[in-house]
Design a protein around this motif. Structure first.
Motif, PDB file in Angstrom:
ATOM      1  N   THR A  31       0.855  -1.174   0.000  1.00 21.26           N
ATOM      2  CA  THR A  31       0.000   0.000   0.000  1.00 21.26           C
ATOM      3  C   THR A  31       0.894   1.228   0.000  1.00 21.26           C
ATOM      4  O   THR A  31       1.919   1.266   0.678  1.00 21.26           O
ATOM      5  CB  THR A  31      -0.899   0.007   1.250  1.00 21.26           C
ATOM      6  OG1 THR A  31      -1.642  -1.204   1.298  1.00 21.26           O
ATOM      7  CG2 THR A  31      -1.854   1.184   1.217  1.00 21.26           C
ATOM      8  N   ASP A  34       1.330   7.198   1.428  1.00 22.26           N
ATOM      9  CA  ASP A  34       0.283   8.159   1.771  1.00 22.26           C
ATOM     10  C   ASP A  34      -1.028   7.464   2.114  1.00 22.26           C
ATOM     11  O   ASP A  34      -1.813   7.960   2.936  1.00 22.26           O
ATOM     12  CB  ASP A  34       0.071   9.171   0.642  1.00 22.26           C
ATOM     13  CG  ASP A  34      -0.233   8.512  -0.698  1.00 22.26           C
ATOM     14  OD1 ASP A  34      -0.152   7.274  -0.792  1.00 22.26           O
ATOM     15  OD2 ASP A  34      -0.560   9.254  -1.649  1.00 22.26           O
ATOM     16  N   ALA A  35      -1.252   6.284   1.506  1.00 20.43           N
ATOM     17  CA  ALA A  35      -2.488   5.548   1.790  1.00 20.43           C
ATOM     18  C   ALA A  35      -2.476   4.953   3.195  1.00 20.43           C
ATOM     19  O   ALA A  35      -3.491   4.971   3.900  1.00 20.43           O
ATOM     20  CB  ALA A  35      -2.697   4.454   0.755  1.00 20.43           C
ATOM     21  N   THR A  36      -1.333   4.416   3.617  1.00 17.36           N
ATOM     22  CA  THR A  36      -1.277   3.854   4.974  1.00 17.36           C
ATOM     23  C   THR A  36      -1.370   4.953   6.022  1.00 17.36           C
ATOM     24  O   THR A  36      -1.947   4.745   7.097  1.00 17.36           O
ATOM     25  CB  THR A  36       0.007   3.033   5.191  1.00 17.36           C
ATOM     26  OG1 THR A  36       1.155   3.820   4.856  1.00 17.36           O
ATOM     27  CG2 THR A  36      -0.004   1.774   4.341  1.00 17.36           C
ATOM     28  N   LYS A  37      -0.819   6.126   5.728  1.00 16.58           N
ATOM     29  CA  LYS A  37      -0.958   7.255   6.667  1.00 16.58           C
ATOM     30  C   LYS A  37      -2.417   7.690   6.768  1.00 16.58           C
ATOM     31  O   LYS A  37      -2.939   7.930   7.867  1.00 16.58           O
ATOM     32  CB  LYS A  37      -0.096   8.430   6.219  1.00 16.58           C
ATOM     33  CG  LYS A  37      -0.136   9.610   7.211  1.00 16.58           C
ATOM     34  CD  LYS A  37       0.707  10.774   6.744  1.00 16.58           C
ATOM     35  CE  LYS A  37       0.778  11.856   7.822  1.00 16.58           C
ATOM     36  NZ  LYS A  37      -0.550  12.335   8.244  1.00 16.58           N
ATOM     37  N   LYS A  38      -3.081   7.763   5.621  1.00 17.28           N
ATOM     38  CA  LYS A  38      -4.484   8.157   5.603  1.00 17.28           C
ATOM     39  C   LYS A  38      -5.331   7.164   6.381  1.00 17.28           C
ATOM     40  O   LYS A  38      -6.232   7.543   7.151  1.00 17.28           O
ATOM     41  CB  LYS A  38      -4.969   8.275   4.166  1.00 17.28           C
ATOM     42  CG  LYS A  38      -6.413   8.751   4.032  1.00 17.28           C
ATOM     43  CD  LYS A  38      -6.802   8.883   2.556  1.00 17.28           C
ATOM     44  CE  LYS A  38      -8.257   9.341   2.412  1.00 17.28           C
ATOM     45  NZ  LYS A  38      -8.639   9.468   0.986  1.00 17.28           N
ATOM     46  N   ALA A  39      -5.042   5.862   6.187  1.00 16.25           N
ATOM     47  CA  ALA A  39      -5.808   4.826   6.887  1.00 16.25           C
ATOM     48  C   ALA A  39      -5.606   4.912   8.391  1.00 16.25           C
ATOM     49  O   ALA A  39      -6.560   4.781   9.175  1.00 16.25           O
ATOM     50  CB  ALA A  39      -5.403   3.451   6.368  1.00 16.25           C
ATOM     51  N   ASP A  41      -4.642   7.634  10.130  1.00 16.33           N
ATOM     52  CA  ASP A  41      -5.253   8.878  10.613  1.00 16.33           C
ATOM     53  C   ASP A  41      -6.771   8.720  10.756  1.00 16.33           C
ATOM     54  O   ASP A  41      -7.373   9.169  11.747  1.00 16.33           O
ATOM     55  CB  ASP A  41      -4.944  10.030   9.663  1.00 16.33           C
ATOM     56  CG  ASP A  41      -3.482  10.453   9.725  1.00 16.33           C
ATOM     57  OD1 ASP A  41      -2.805  10.071  10.699  1.00 16.33           O
ATOM     58  OD2 ASP A  41      -3.036  11.152   8.806  1.00 16.33           O
ATOM     59  N   ALA A  42      -7.398   8.071   9.760  1.00 13.61           N
ATOM     60  CA  ALA A  42      -8.850   7.881   9.800  1.00 13.61           C
ATOM     61  C   ALA A  42      -9.244   6.993  10.971  1.00 13.61           C
ATOM     62  O   ALA A  42     -10.267   7.216  11.635  1.00 13.61           O
ATOM     63  CB  ALA A  42      -9.335   7.281   8.482  1.00 13.61           C
ATOM     64  N   HIS A  60       1.620   1.261   8.447  1.00  9.12           N
ATOM     65  CA  HIS A  60       2.258   2.532   8.103  1.00  9.12           C
ATOM     66  C   HIS A  60       3.722   2.560   8.549  1.00  9.12           C
ATOM     67  O   HIS A  60       4.605   3.012   7.800  1.00  9.12           O
ATOM     68  CB  HIS A  60       1.492   3.694   8.738  1.00  9.12           C
ATOM     69  CG  HIS A  60       1.996   5.045   8.306  1.00  9.12           C
ATOM     70  ND1 HIS A  60       2.218   5.358   6.985  1.00  9.12           N
ATOM     71  CD2 HIS A  60       2.344   6.145   9.036  1.00  9.12           C
ATOM     72  CE1 HIS A  60       2.671   6.607   6.900  1.00  9.12           C
ATOM     73  NE2 HIS A  60       2.762   7.099   8.128  1.00  9.12           N
ATOM     74  N   ALA A 408       4.899   8.248  -1.384  1.00  5.03           N
ATOM     75  CA  ALA A 408       3.889   9.278  -1.597  1.00  5.03           C
ATOM     76  C   ALA A 408       4.457  10.365  -2.487  1.00  5.03           C
ATOM     77  O   ALA A 408       5.623  10.734  -2.389  1.00  5.03           O
ATOM     78  CB  ALA A 408       3.456   9.881  -0.256  1.00  5.03           C
TER      79      ALA A 408
END
Length: 409
Positions: A31, A34-39, A41-42, A60, A408
């Motif tokens: 992944t 940036d996607a693992t950070k977004k996941a 954070d969410a 992440h 990212a």
């Protein structure tokens, strides 16, 4: 996503990407950073359950680690550790996993104190929610002993392993017993001059005939066990016994094992023999390695890729990625050692000429304090290698590997 930070992996759903060059195709299963950070954070925003946050944090942190940002990876883990504090009774495995991951990254940073602390915290987490007779508690105690070994505290490490052997016998836990006996054998084999994953692979430790005899005796003790559940450990003891002889020039045991594994039609990478990293020179002398200051131990990592042929021989050894500050003088002996490994013969798909592997090597040195009469931290000056296998194996017969997630943009 292959969880390289854990023995028992926790994974997140990930897309599959592929990269090609003119010589080979490497399938990258990961992944984006940036996607693992977004996941993560969410997950934090919606106050997801601790086990879900741990899984997201590990994913992440793994991406950050592979990108070479070890400190950021550790910061990610510490943030989640703070939020799941006090949840070990309900989520013992998840909490233990993140402490174990922190210990492993700490090792690559030379933060020895936190390596032992993280492994001990993992023990406490498992004890909080699991039965005392659960194998996972005993197996985690082994990793505490591993931490002592990495710090050169051999007697304390061996004492820890032997205690687990006795506890495992009392609790009728053959898995933990076999693992502890194998650890002891690995350590004694290291003391006899055999490179192992439990001792620094570059160290000779002044091997003597007494060390050699003790290691052979421990191999014989494990081979003498009769519990069917220890059969895999007996196979490992047979392999180490052959490696001990090979280290002294007798390759008959290795040749016999290669023939045996070849007849079994194995499709997994089984390492039979690896030469000492310093048997062609003393490159771990800091000056000769080009490592002269504390700063030289920061960002010293390289990803090495190679192919294992159907005959178990290694070929196409090369660097895949490296840190911007890499001092390449210490990499040459690593590449040489990898090229001279001997694996068991393997069965490959018809369109493949080998099984591809990727390994991360980090040159580091332990942080110490009090050596200058103050509490200022300094590097010990004694280099050591930390190694992690980054290979992704969706199918044992493929040459799949993950050299790095897409960064990212």
């Amino acid at each position: 996503m292959l969880a390289i930070l854990l023995a028992a992996s926790q994974t997140a759903t990930a897309p599959t990407q592929a990269t090609e060059d003119t010589d080979r195709t490497i399938v990258v299963t990961a992944t984006r950073l940036d996607a693992t950070k977004k996941a993560l954070d969410a997950c934090i925003v919606r106050k997801c359950p601790p086990d879900q946050e741990v899984a997201a944090a590990l994913a992440h942190a793994e991406n950050q680690f592979v990108e070479g940002d070890y400190k950021a990876a550790r910061t990610t883990l510490h943030g989640t550790i703070g939020r799941v504090d006090g949840q070990a009774k309900q989520y013992p495995v998840a909490v233990a996993n993140i402490w174990r991951a922190d210990a492993r990254i700490s090792a690559h940073l030379g933060e020895d104190r936190w390596v032992k602390s993280g492994q001990l915290q993992a023990v406490d987490a498992l004890k909080a929610g699991l039965s005392k007779t659960d194998d996972r508690v005993l197996l985690q105690r082994l990793q505490v002993a591993d931490a002592f070994m990495k710090q050169g505290k051999v007697d304390m490490g061996l004492a820890g392993y032997r205690k687990v052997v006795e506890q495992a016998k009392d609790l009728n836990s053959p898995g933990a017993q076999g693992t502890a006996m194998l650890r002891i054998l690995l350590i004694e084999a290291g003391l006899a001059g055999l490179p192992t994953t439990q001792l620094n692979p570059q160290a000779r430790y002044g091997a003597s005939d007494a060390n050699f005899r003790q290691a052979k005796a421990s191999a014989a003790a494990l081979l003498a066990t009769t519990d069917p559940q220890l059969s895999g450990f007996r196979d490992a003891a047979k392999l180490i016994d052959a490696r001990l002889d090979a280290q002294r020039g007798d390759m008959r045991g290795i040749d016999a094992l290669a023939a045996d594994y070849g007849a079994r039609k194995q499709d997994k990478a089984i390492l039979l023999y690896a030469p000492l990293m310093n048997d062609r020179g003393t490159f771990f002398d800091p000056a000769r390695a080009g490592l002269l200051t504390e700063q030289d131990f920061d960002d010293q990592w390289v990803d090495v890729t190679f192919l294992i042929g159907s005959d178990g021989r290694v070929k196409e050894v090369e660097t895949l990625r490296e840190s911007p500050k890499l001092r390449k003088t210490w990499v040459t002996p690593v590449l040489d050692t990898v090229s001279r490994r001997r694996y068991a013969p393997i069965v490959l798909a018809d369109d493949l000429d080998g099984m591809r592997r990727v390994e991360r090597y980090t040159m580091t040195s332990s942080w110490t304090s009090g050596t200058t009469g103050t509490n200022i931290r300094t590097r010990s000056g004694q280099p050591r290698l930390e190694v992690l296998d980054l290979t992704a194996d969706p199918s044992p017969k493929t040459s799949a590997a993950r050299p790095a997630p897409t960064p990212a943009s």
